[in-house]
Design a protein around this motif. Structure first.
Motif, PDB file in Angstrom:
ATOM      1  N   ALA A  73       0.840  -1.266  -0.171  1.00 40.91           N
ATOM      2  CA  ALA A  73      -0.024  -0.035   0.030  1.00 40.91           C
ATOM      3  C   ALA A  73       0.809   1.348   0.038  1.00 40.91           C
ATOM      4  CB  ALA A  73      -1.040  -0.035   1.285  1.00 40.91           C
ATOM      5  N   TRP A  74       1.867   1.265   0.874  1.00 41.11           N
ATOM      6  CA  TRP A  74       2.806   2.477   0.948  1.00 41.11           C
ATOM      7  C   TRP A  74       3.723   2.589  -0.470  1.00 41.11           C
ATOM      8  CZ3 TRP A  74       2.280   6.446   3.863  1.00 41.11           C
ATOM      9  CH2 TRP A  74       1.538   6.279   5.227  1.00 41.11           C
ATOM     10  N   GLU A  75       3.999   1.443  -0.861  1.00 43.04           N
ATOM     11  CA  GLU A  75       4.766   1.376  -2.424  1.00 43.04           C
ATOM     12  C   GLU A  75       3.779   2.020  -3.244  1.00 43.04           C
ATOM     13  OE1 GLU A  75       5.984  -2.371  -3.165  1.00 43.04           O
ATOM     14  OE2 GLU A  75       7.604  -2.557  -1.455  1.00 43.04           O
ATOM     15  N   ALA A  76       2.550   1.617  -3.159  1.00 38.98           N
ATOM     16  CA  ALA A  76       1.533   2.159  -4.132  1.00 38.98           C
ATOM     17  C   ALA A  76       1.175   3.534  -4.255  1.00 38.98           C
ATOM     18  CB  ALA A  76       0.236   1.584  -4.165  1.00 38.98           C
ATOM     19  N   LEU A  77       1.220   4.092  -2.920  1.00 42.82           N
ATOM     20  CA  LEU A  77       1.214   5.793  -2.615  1.00 42.82           C
ATOM     21  C   LEU A  77       2.429   6.124  -3.347  1.00 42.82           C
ATOM     22  CD1 LEU A  77      -0.064   8.061  -1.333  1.00 42.82           C
ATOM     23  CD2 LEU A  77       1.136   7.541   0.891  1.00 42.82           C
ATOM     24  N   LYS A 104      -5.529   4.580  -7.640  1.00 45.40           N
ATOM     25  CA  LYS A 104      -5.894   3.037  -7.444  1.00 45.40           C
ATOM     26  C   LYS A 104      -5.522   2.684  -6.078  1.00 45.40           C
ATOM     27  CE  LYS A 104      -5.695   0.993 -12.000  1.00 45.40           C
ATOM     28  NZ  LYS A 104      -5.149  -0.117 -12.914  1.00 45.40           N
ATOM     29  N   LEU A 105      -5.832   3.919  -5.031  1.00 44.08           N
ATOM     30  CA  LEU A 105      -5.260   3.460  -3.761  1.00 44.08           C
ATOM     31  C   LEU A 105      -6.670   3.030  -2.905  1.00 44.08           C
ATOM     32  CD1 LEU A 105      -2.988   6.569  -3.188  1.00 44.08           C
ATOM     33  CD2 LEU A 105      -2.242   3.972  -3.392  1.00 44.08           C
ATOM     34  N   SER A 106      -7.793   3.145  -3.585  1.00 42.32           N
ATOM     35  CA  SER A 106      -9.033   2.889  -2.877  1.00 42.32           C
ATOM     36  C   SER A 106      -9.190   1.566  -2.098  1.00 42.32           C
ATOM     37  CB  SER A 106     -10.226   3.126  -3.688  1.00 42.32           C
ATOM     38  OG  SER A 106     -10.265   2.667  -4.944  1.00 42.32           O
ATOM     39  N   PRO A 107      -8.569   0.469  -2.760  1.00 40.65           N
ATOM     40  CA  PRO A 107      -8.834  -0.832  -2.030  1.00 40.65           C
ATOM     41  C   PRO A 107      -8.023  -0.883  -0.900  1.00 40.65           C
ATOM     42  CG  PRO A 107      -8.250  -1.146  -4.615  1.00 40.65           C
ATOM     43  CD  PRO A 107      -8.088   0.560  -4.132  1.00 40.65           C
ATOM     44  N   TYR A 108      -6.815   0.129  -1.016  1.00 46.50           N
ATOM     45  CA  TYR A 108      -5.999   0.100   0.463  1.00 46.50           C
ATOM     46  C   TYR A 108      -6.455   0.826   1.457  1.00 46.50           C
ATOM     47  CZ  TYR A 108      -2.437  -1.616  -3.085  1.00 46.50           C
ATOM     48  OH  TYR A 108      -2.017  -2.390  -4.189  1.00 46.50           O
ATOM     49  N   PHE A 109      -7.191   1.855   1.148  1.00 45.84           N
ATOM     50  CA  PHE A 109      -7.990   2.581   2.091  1.00 45.84           C
ATOM     51  C   PHE A 109      -9.146   1.780   2.727  1.00 45.84           C
ATOM     52  CE2 PHE A 109      -6.186   6.438   0.003  1.00 45.84           C
ATOM     53  CZ  PHE A 109      -5.421   6.850   1.022  1.00 45.84           C
ATOM     54  N   ARG A 110      -9.822   1.190   1.937  1.00 46.59           N
ATOM     55  CA  ARG A 110     -11.040   0.564   2.077  1.00 46.59           C
ATOM     56  C   ARG A 110     -10.646  -0.627   2.991  1.00 46.59           C
ATOM     57  NH1 ARG A 110     -14.201  -1.485   4.537  1.00 46.59           N
ATOM     58  NH2 ARG A 110     -16.294  -2.293   3.983  1.00 46.59           N
ATOM     59  N   LEU A 111      -9.473  -1.365   2.853  1.00 46.18           N
ATOM     60  CA  LEU A 111      -8.958  -2.394   3.795  1.00 46.18           C
ATOM     61  C   LEU A 111      -8.341  -2.045   4.927  1.00 46.18           C
ATOM     62  CD1 LEU A 111      -8.113  -4.953   0.922  1.00 46.18           C
ATOM     63  CD2 LEU A 111     -10.339  -5.074   2.105  1.00 46.18           C
ATOM     64  N   LYS A 197     -15.420  -7.078 -13.702  1.00 47.65           N
ATOM     65  CA  LYS A 197     -15.690  -8.262 -13.290  1.00 47.65           C
ATOM     66  C   LYS A 197     -14.146  -9.315 -13.222  1.00 47.65           C
ATOM     67  CE  LYS A 197     -18.479 -12.559 -14.464  1.00 47.65           C
ATOM     68  NZ  LYS A 197     -19.067 -12.970 -15.727  1.00 47.65           N
ATOM     69  N   THR A 198     -13.135  -8.751 -14.109  1.00 52.64           N
ATOM     70  CA  THR A 198     -11.975  -9.441 -14.272  1.00 52.64           C
ATOM     71  C   THR A 198     -11.124  -8.950 -12.887  1.00 52.64           C
ATOM     72  OG1 THR A 198     -12.110  -9.692 -16.438  1.00 52.64           O
ATOM     73  CG2 THR A 198      -9.903  -9.932 -15.328  1.00 52.64           C
ATOM     74  N   THR A 199     -11.099  -7.615 -12.814  1.00 51.08           N
ATOM     75  CA  THR A 199     -10.050  -6.927 -11.659  1.00 51.08           C
ATOM     76  C   THR A 199     -10.775  -6.479 -10.651  1.00 51.08           C
ATOM     77  OG1 THR A 199     -10.049  -4.754 -12.711  1.00 51.08           O
ATOM     78  CG2 THR A 199      -8.755  -6.249 -13.915  1.00 51.08           C
ATOM     79  N   GLY A 200     -12.080  -6.251 -10.610  1.00 48.73           N
ATOM     80  CA  GLY A 200     -12.523  -5.830  -9.189  1.00 48.73           C
ATOM     81  C   GLY A 200     -12.416  -4.107  -9.062  1.00 48.73           C
ATOM     82  N   TYR A 201     -12.011  -3.518 -10.308  1.00 53.30           N
ATOM     83  CA  TYR A 201     -11.855  -2.064 -10.383  1.00 53.30           C
ATOM     84  C   TYR A 201     -12.297  -1.561 -11.618  1.00 53.30           C
ATOM     85  CZ  TYR A 201      -9.217   2.308  -9.903  1.00 53.30           C
ATOM     86  OH  TYR A 201      -8.721   3.519  -9.678  1.00 53.30           O
TER      87      TYR A 201
END
Length: 328
Positions: A73-77, A104-111, A197-201
């Motif tokens: 997550a921090w690497e993605a940020l 594309k950070l929303s999954p990391y915030f959500r989790l 459907k494939t990636t969830g994003y």
């Protein structure tokens, strides 16, 4: 004043943003048998609502697309700050394709792998682009505020005049199934739904594109789309998803989506000007010339034949013939 603008102004008047809480001490792992998502051990959760695969199979598949850890997550940020943060100017909702903004950070915030208050204090906010991104992130707080004051946000229109709205198609209509599978006959919509459907994003502008098609073109209750996205998204968040679909259904407190035209052909010129996106997610149309890629029904028979496309067989006929008439 636009309601979010008022919320944003009040957000700044609420005092200093708190610091992130200290890390919790290490917790004792749960027993395997007590995990609430054990898949095969819980018949009700044995299969994904999106593709029918077992929960564990789906988790393994998504692990190949996303790395869900605090380090990742921090690497993605950090990567976002180096590459895409400088794109945050202009419209977030209207801009698509080459102009699209996404972290594309929303999954990391959500989790909970990223803490927004931690990011607030650690990220350099000196640039206009950084401030624009934080303003965009405040819509998350806005959604939670809505859910707090409207606990029925996922189920009932915020504008009560729409409670008895009569929709053109029911949730079990074949057109809804085609929308979910990405077989509507409109390439940009199909590409978006297949990516989801494939990636969830799905990038925000494309979420509006497929959402507008479902609600305004097919005449389907916005809650049908809300439910499908809730099951499909890796960043699925009850408050945010409900708020966005309320607005997509034009029943929310803000009506800012009314002026955004996401016509699946006209908008494709901005969202996918070179055709790369549709060719990737709808490979059966990959050989079509750019002129006809987003509207294959306009291609001459010989052009379709040379591209290996047979409408109704290798690629579906479009669900509606006149999008503008359906939306009128």
């Amino acid at each position: 004043m636009h309601i979010f603008k008022a919320f944003w102004a009040g957000w700044h008047e609420g005092g200093e943003i708190r610091k992130a809480l200290p890390e919790a001490p290490r917790l004792k792992p749960l027993e395997q048998s007590s995990l609430p998502f054990a898949g095969a051990q819980l018949p009700g959760l044995a299969a994904s609502r999106v593709n029918g695969a077992s929960v564990m199979e789906e988790a393994k598949r998504l692990e190949k697309l996303w790395t869900f850890s605090e380090e990742a997550a921090w690497e993605a940020l950090a990567q976002f700050q180096k590459t895409n943060l400088n794109r945050y100017h202009g419209s977030i909702t209207r801009d698509a394709g080459p102009k699209a903004k996404e972290s594309k950070l929303s999954p990391y915030f959500r989790l909970g792998l990223l803490s927004m208050v931690d990011v607030w204090w650690q990220m350099d906010q000196s640039s206009e682009e950084a401030r624009k991104w934080f303003r965009c992130c405040a819509w998350r707080d806005y959604a939670y505020w809505m859910l707090h004051y409207w606990p029925n946000l996922p189920e009932e229109p915020m504008r009560m005049a729409f409670r008895n709205m009569q929709w053109l198609r029911p949730a079990d209509d074949p057109a809804v199934a085609a929308w979910k599978k990405g077989t509507t006959g409109f390439p940009l919509v199909d590409a978006g739904m297949r990516e989801l459907k494939t990636t969830g994003y799905l990038q925000q502008n494309l979420r509006h594109t497929v959402g507008q098609f479902l609600v305004e073109t097919l005449g389907v209750d916005w809650r049908v789309g809300e439910e499908w996205f809730h099951a499909s998204l890796v960043d699925s968040d009850l408050a945010i998803n409900a708020m966005m679909w309320q607005h997509q259904g034009l029943t929310g407190v803000s009506q800012w989506l009314i002026g955004i035209d996401c016509h699946p052909v006209r908008h494709a010129r901005n969202a996918d000007p070179r055709g790369d996106y549709v060719r990737y997610w709808v490979p059966e149309l990959a050989e079509l010339p750019m002129k006809y890629l987003h509207c294959p029904w306009e291609a001459p028979v010989e052009v379709l034949k040379n591209a290996g496309v047979k409408l109704g067989e290798t690629y579906p006929e479009r669900l509606v013939h006149d999008v503008d008439a359906q939306r009128a």
